[in-house]
Design a protein around this motif. Structure first.
Motif, mmCIF file in Angstrom:
data_model
loop_
_atom_site.group_PDB
_atom_site.id
_atom_site.type_symbol
_atom_site.label_atom_id
_atom_site.label_comp_id
_atom_site.label_asym_id
_atom_site.label_seq_id
_atom_site.Cartn_x
_atom_site.Cartn_y
_atom_site.Cartn_z
ATOM 1 N N PRO A 143 2.652 -4.833 -13.564
ATOM 2 C CA PRO A 143 2.182 -6.033 -12.851
ATOM 3 C C PRO A 143 2.228 -5.924 -11.333
ATOM 4 N N ILE A 144 3.116 -5.114 -10.789
ATOM 5 C CA ILE A 144 3.220 -5.010 -9.337
ATOM 6 C C ILE A 144 2.063 -4.229 -8.735
ATOM 7 N N THR A 145 1.608 -3.197 -9.403
ATOM 8 C CA THR A 145 0.617 -2.283 -8.816
ATOM 9 C C THR A 145 -0.684 -2.196 -9.607
ATOM 10 N N ALA A 146 -0.820 -2.920 -10.702
ATOM 11 C CA ALA A 146 -2.061 -2.871 -11.484
ATOM 12 C C ALA A 146 -3.246 -3.274 -10.602
ATOM 13 N N GLY A 147 -4.299 -2.477 -10.651
ATOM 14 C CA GLY A 147 -5.498 -2.777 -9.880
ATOM 15 C C GLY A 147 -5.443 -2.349 -8.429
ATOM 16 N N ILE A 148 -4.308 -1.835 -7.985
ATOM 17 C CA ILE A 148 -4.181 -1.370 -6.602
ATOM 18 C C ILE A 148 -4.698 0.068 -6.526
ATOM 19 N N PRO A 149 -5.653 0.355 -5.660
ATOM 20 C CA PRO A 149 -6.121 1.746 -5.526
ATOM 21 C C PRO A 149 -5.103 2.568 -4.750
ATOM 22 N N ASP A 150 -5.260 3.879 -4.775
ATOM 23 C CA ASP A 150 -4.443 4.725 -3.919
ATOM 24 C C ASP A 150 -4.611 4.253 -2.471
ATOM 25 N N ILE A 151 -3.519 4.308 -1.708
ATOM 26 C CA ILE A 151 -3.478 3.699 -0.381
ATOM 27 C C ILE A 151 -3.425 4.785 0.683
ATOM 28 N N GLU A 152 -4.370 4.753 1.618
ATOM 29 C CA GLU A 152 -4.396 5.702 2.733
ATOM 30 C C GLU A 152 -3.729 5.057 3.948
ATOM 31 N N LEU A 153 -2.726 5.721 4.505
ATOM 32 C CA LEU A 153 -1.969 5.183 5.625
ATOM 33 C C LEU A 153 -1.819 6.225 6.731
ATOM 34 N N VAL A 154 -1.608 5.746 7.955
ATOM 35 C CA VAL A 154 -1.177 6.588 9.069
ATOM 36 C C VAL A 154 0.064 5.911 9.646
ATOM 37 N N THR A 155 1.208 6.340 9.188
ATOM 38 C CA THR A 155 2.479 5.743 9.567
ATOM 39 C C THR A 155 3.581 6.691 9.111
ATOM 40 N N GLU A 156 4.826 6.249 9.196
ATOM 41 C CA GLU A 156 5.910 7.074 8.687
ATOM 42 C C GLU A 156 5.762 7.296 7.190
ATOM 43 N N GLN A 157 5.969 8.521 6.782
ATOM 44 C CA GLN A 157 5.903 8.904 5.372
ATOM 45 C C GLN A 157 7.325 9.237 4.925
ATOM 46 N N TYR A 158 7.906 8.366 4.120
ATOM 47 C CA TYR A 158 9.315 8.537 3.762
ATOM 48 C C TYR A 158 9.530 9.643 2.740
ATOM 49 N N TRP A 159 10.496 10.485 3.053
ATOM 50 C CA TRP A 159 11.051 11.467 2.115
ATOM 51 C C TRP A 159 12.312 10.820 1.574
ATOM 52 N N VAL A 160 12.386 10.652 0.260
ATOM 53 C CA VAL A 160 13.456 9.877 -0.363
ATOM 54 C C VAL A 160 14.246 10.753 -1.336
ATOM 55 N N LEU A 161 15.565 10.672 -1.249
ATOM 56 C CA LEU A 161 16.445 11.249 -2.258
ATOM 57 C C LEU A 161 16.679 10.178 -3.318
ATOM 58 N N HIS A 162 16.586 10.549 -4.608
ATOM 59 C CA HIS A 162 16.590 9.514 -5.643
ATOM 60 C C HIS A 162 17.154 10.057 -6.945
ATOM 61 N N ASP A 163 17.458 9.125 -7.865
ATOM 62 C CA ASP A 163 17.871 9.534 -9.200
ATOM 63 C C ASP A 163 16.746 9.243 -10.186
ATOM 64 N N ASP A 164 16.973 9.525 -11.468
ATOM 65 C CA ASP A 164 15.882 9.362 -12.434
ATOM 66 C C ASP A 164 15.998 8.073 -13.242
ATOM 67 N N LEU A 165 16.781 7.109 -12.747
ATOM 68 C CA LEU A 165 16.850 5.810 -13.402
ATOM 69 C C LEU A 165 15.895 4.813 -12.745
ATOM 70 N N ILE A 166 14.963 5.327 -11.971
ATOM 71 C CA ILE A 166 13.962 4.458 -11.367
ATOM 72 C C ILE A 166 12.636 4.634 -12.107
ATOM 73 N N GLU A 167 11.854 3.571 -12.119
ATOM 74 C CA GLU A 167 10.508 3.599 -12.684
ATOM 75 C C GLU A 167 9.540 3.708 -11.513
ATOM 76 N N VAL A 168 8.895 4.851 -11.380
ATOM 77 C CA VAL A 168 8.094 5.142 -10.194
ATOM 78 C C VAL A 168 6.667 4.625 -10.393
ATOM 79 N N LEU A 169 6.281 3.692 -9.518
ATOM 80 C CA LEU A 169 4.948 3.096 -9.594
ATOM 81 C C LEU A 169 3.949 3.780 -8.671
ATOM 82 N N ALA A 170 4.453 4.456 -7.630
ATOM 83 C CA ALA A 170 3.573 5.184 -6.719
ATOM 84 C C ALA A 170 4.385 6.282 -6.029
#
Length: 235
Positions: A143-170
């Motif tokens: 529901p958060i990202t349904a219908g959202i196209p891939d997003i083109e940006l010119v801004t900071e691009q975050y490199w994130v350290l993460h675990d695998d208990l997250i549900e990745v939407l993008a």
């Protein structure tokens, strides 16, 4: 009918304009039927009664510090069903010294790679790179990202350290450039959710500046994330 209660907590590094950034979303919350309380510090997290009555926390506090009592109060509220959301450094670069906070969120800002050294001029724009935020297969159904196209940006691009208990939407992918120390492209989560006890956490990593927050797709994702994270009837 009882109105849902949203708590907006803002502060920390002024470079992310926490007041102006959060005020972009206050009209949406009010139109959506929330009673909104605004706090300029995390002291409220240690108020158990206030947190128990809060359906949604929207946080914009970059870096800064949090006491053990405050982070314990926030974590307890989320476990009990309070939703928790935010964007960029206001949620994923908060309270770097608190392992309990990092455990709650599921990811931590590591860096935002910059331009080629010869192109840098010493300003924030040195870290503004063209990149794509790609919606995952899961995200296309969520529901958060349904219908959202891939997003083109010119801004900071975050490199994130993460675990695998997250549900990745993008996701977003950092290319391997000759001037960088890594040797292959690295993909980081850019938008994710996390179930924590009875509560829902939503993180959107784009949002360095007001123009990014006003990007139609980013704004839609953040607003949908607020609604989705809000305490459910069963919590």
């Amino acid at each position: 009918m009882t109105r849902r209660r949203a708590l907006v907590v803002r502060g920390g590094w002024e470079g992310h304009e926490p007041v102006r950034a959060t005020e972009l979303f206050l009209p949406f919350l009010e139109r959506s039927g929330y009673a909104v309380r605004i706090e300029e510090s995390t002291d409220v997290y240690a108020d158990a009664a206030e947190m128990a009555g809060t359906d949604l926390v929207v946080q914009c506090v970059t870096m800064s510090q949090i006491t053990p009592e405050q982070v314990a109060g926030l974590c307890a509220a989320v476990v009990a069903g309070t939703g928790f959301t935010g964007w960029h450094g206001g949620i994923v670069d908060s309270f770097r010294m608190s392992s309990d906070y990092l455990h709650l969120v599921g990811g931590q800002f590591a860096t935002h790679p910059g331009k080629e050294p010869c192109e840098r001029r010493g300003g924030a724009e040195d870290n503004f790179l063209p990149h794509t935020v790609r919606v995952t297969d899961l995200g296309r159904q969520h529901p958060i990202t349904a219908g959202i196209p891939d997003i083109e940006l010119v801004t900071e691009q975050y490199w994130v350290l993460h675990d695998d208990l997250i549900e990745v939407l993008a996701t977003t992918t950092h290319p391997a450039q000759p001037w960088q120390p890594w040797h292959r492209p690295v993909t980081s989560p850019a938008i994710w959710t996390r179930q924590w006890g009875a509560g829902r956490v939503v993180v959107t990593t784009p949002g360095h500046s007001l123009d990014v927050l006003e990007h139609p797709s980013i704004r839609t994702v953040i607003e949908r994330g607020m609604v989705w994270a809000t305490r459910t009837a069963s919590a």
